[in-house]
Write an enzyme that holds these catalytic residues in place. Structure first.
Site, PDB file in Angstrom:
ATOM      1  N   SER A 192       0.804  -1.208   0.000  1.00 47.69           N
ATOM      2  CA  SER A 192       0.000   0.000   0.000  1.00 47.69           C
ATOM      3  C   SER A 192       0.846   1.272   0.000  1.00 47.69           C
ATOM      4  CB  SER A 192      -0.956  -0.039   1.203  1.00 47.69           C
ATOM      5  OG  SER A 192      -1.906   0.987   1.135  1.00 47.69           O
ATOM      6  N   ASP A 247      -1.798   6.605  -3.638  1.00 42.46           N
ATOM      7  CA  ASP A 247      -0.755   5.848  -2.954  1.00 42.46           C
ATOM      8  C   ASP A 247      -0.250   4.737  -3.860  1.00 42.46           C
ATOM      9  OD1 ASP A 247      -2.790   3.964  -2.853  1.00 42.46           O
ATOM     10  OD2 ASP A 247      -2.517   3.501  -0.734  1.00 42.46           O
ATOM     11  N   ASP A 264      -0.749   1.526  -4.272  1.00 45.85           N
ATOM     12  CA  ASP A 264      -1.626   0.562  -4.935  1.00 45.85           C
ATOM     13  C   ASP A 264      -2.936   1.178  -5.386  1.00 45.85           C
ATOM     14  OD1 ASP A 264      -2.398   0.827  -2.244  1.00 45.85           O
ATOM     15  OD2 ASP A 264      -3.322  -1.145  -2.191  1.00 45.85           O
ATOM     16  N   ASP A 323      -5.429   2.877  -3.927  1.00 44.55           N
ATOM     17  CA  ASP A 323      -6.700   2.875  -3.208  1.00 44.55           C
ATOM     18  C   ASP A 323      -6.865   4.104  -2.312  1.00 44.55           C
ATOM     19  OD1 ASP A 323      -4.858   2.081  -1.284  1.00 44.55           O
ATOM     20  OD2 ASP A 323      -5.941   0.280  -0.670  1.00 44.55           O
TER      21      ASP A 323
END
Length: 446
Positions: free
Chosen positions: A95, A235, A237, A239
């Site tokens: 993440s 960010d 990834d 999300d």
């Protein structure tokens, strides 16, 4: 807990997590969850492709059917898993964490996150009984590309055939969401300046956490330089999303979510909207003013998602920048791309600068920055705070939430560190400063 965290699996590559461990995790997931078909994807981090192959090998060696979707964003993987009927999914990602971290997020058949309380604790125990292989086997599995379906889904639901207007700066942060946002703005016909679109797990331009001020500087400068209507920073990834107004100022997610709530409640009067308990009080107030039903949740993906399902909510927002939308009676999705599209539509409708919509919300109360206090005995510190305010309204949904009338705050323990996190809001900046100093003393911080 080691690499098994509250909501996912995460650790420093080569020290805490590697292909041998992730292979064992794949086998343990297969033994714990009943799912027979699995969809796997990965982010742009340097070792994510090999870790993805390792978890796939573990699943396959336990007799599961694995399909890959390559480098992708977490929201796209989640959508494709549910849309195509895969019984479980694994996103190999860390993440927003720094480049040395790698990990996995696991989704069950209903699309919900498998947290420590909802199964990762059992997976951790199963892993302990699986010996590490001398080498991780290489297993073949088919791959699909679901980006076209996902972009059509976002454009069709969030766009709703409305006129969208504006020039926007989108900073991908060298993460894995570049293809999604490039295709989306092309389909929507929106003028966009896309920064750091090339996937690079070294994150050479800035840290992949959009909540950090230094991660927003490049996009803020581009917004001002290109005279854009606003900007967003993603960010690693794809999300989490943070919005930047036309002046280059970052917008806290609880203020931005007031605008998304306005957009959604216009067509869904009375609907429930879920927010986490460290949000500004402005968000539940604004939801109620718009005719919606505010519903509070503990902090974190899993409790907020579950609260949305229980309340039948149309939207959910975390202070950290995660946003969630309802798709059907049984399916909810996290989607930064949907949030972007919703704000584009609202700006086209309102014909005002983004700052003009946010500043009145920001001016209602004074927010103090989050403070992390190192405390060895967290429960004793919380007890001191509770005893200091005997007449206050106190709730223990997540840590300690206290309402003093002129000030309200939450103190909650970190899940992984000897820390208490303090979030405080007040009627004025002077009250916020005074109460913050008082609480520092109670918590034992200088």
């Amino acid at each position: 807990m080691g690499v098994f965290k509250t909501y996912d699996i995460r650790g420093v590559y080569g020290k805490e997590i590697d292909e041998q461990l992730v292979y064992r995790i794949g086998r343990a997931l297969a033994r714990h969850l009943p799912a027979r078909t699995w969809l796997l994807g990965y982010d742009a981090r340097e070792h994510s492709p090999s870790l993805c192959r390792a978890v796939a090998a573990g699943l396959i060696d336990e007799g599961r059917t694995v399909t890959g979707t390559g480098m992708t964003s977490t929201p796209q993987l989640h959508f494709t898993q549910v849309h195509r009927g895969f019984e479980a999914g694994v996103m190999v990602t860390a993440s927003h964490n720094p480049r040395e971290y790698h990990g996995c997020k696991v989704f069950d058949g209903a699309g919900g996150s498998v947290s420590y309380e909802k199964g990762l604790d059992r997976v951790e125990g199963i892993v302990a009984g699986i010996p590490a292989p001398e080498r991780v086997p290489d297993r073949a599995f088919p791959e699909i590309d679901g980006i076209g379906e996902y972009v059509a889904f976002v454009a069709g639901n969030a766009g709703q055939g409305r006129k969208l207007a504006g020039r926007v700066v989108i900073d991908i942060s060298n993460g894995s969401a570049g293809r999604v946002f490039s295709r989306l703005v092309e389909r929507l016909g929106v003028e966009a300046v896309i920064l750091n679109a090339e996937p690079d797990g070294r994150f050479p331009n800035h840290d992949p956490n959009p909540l950090k001020e230094e991660s927003r500087r490049q996009a803020a400068a581009a917004v001002r330089g290109r005279k854009a209507d606003f900007g967003v920073v993603l960010d690693g990834d794809g999300d989490r999303i943070l919005f930047i107004d036309e002046r280059g100022q970052g917008i806290e997610n609880y203020f931005l979510s007031c605008l998304v709530a306005e957009d959604l409640l216009a067509s869904r009067p009375g609907a429930a909207i879920v927010y986490d308990l460290i949000s500004s009080r402005v968000l539940p107030e604004r939801i109620a003013e718009l005719g919606g039903t505010p519903v509070v949740s503990k902090v974190g993906y899993t409790p907020l998602y579950d609260r949305m399902v229980a309340a039948g909510a149309v939207f959910g927002a975390e202070t950290s920048g995660h946003v969630y939308f309802t798709v059907s009676d049984t399916y909810y999705t996290e989607s930064a791309a949907w949030a972007l599209t919703a704000v584009l539509g609202l700006l086209a409708q309102r014909r005002l600068p983004l700052s003009a919509l946010v500043d009145p919300l920001r001016g209602r109360y004074a927010q103090a920055p989050e403070i992390n206090v190192e405390v060895e005995d967290k429960e004793a510190a919380l007890a001191r705070v509770e005893a200091a305010f005997p007449g206050a309204k106190i709730e223990r949904i997540d840590g300690l939430s206290v309402d003093l009338g002129d000030c309200w705050f939450n103190v909650r323990p970190s899940n992984t560190e000897p820390l208490l996190r303090l979030r405080l809001e007040a009627q004025s900046a002077d009250i916020a400063a005074a109460r913050t100093a008082e609480l520092r003393g109670l918590l034992g911080s200088r």
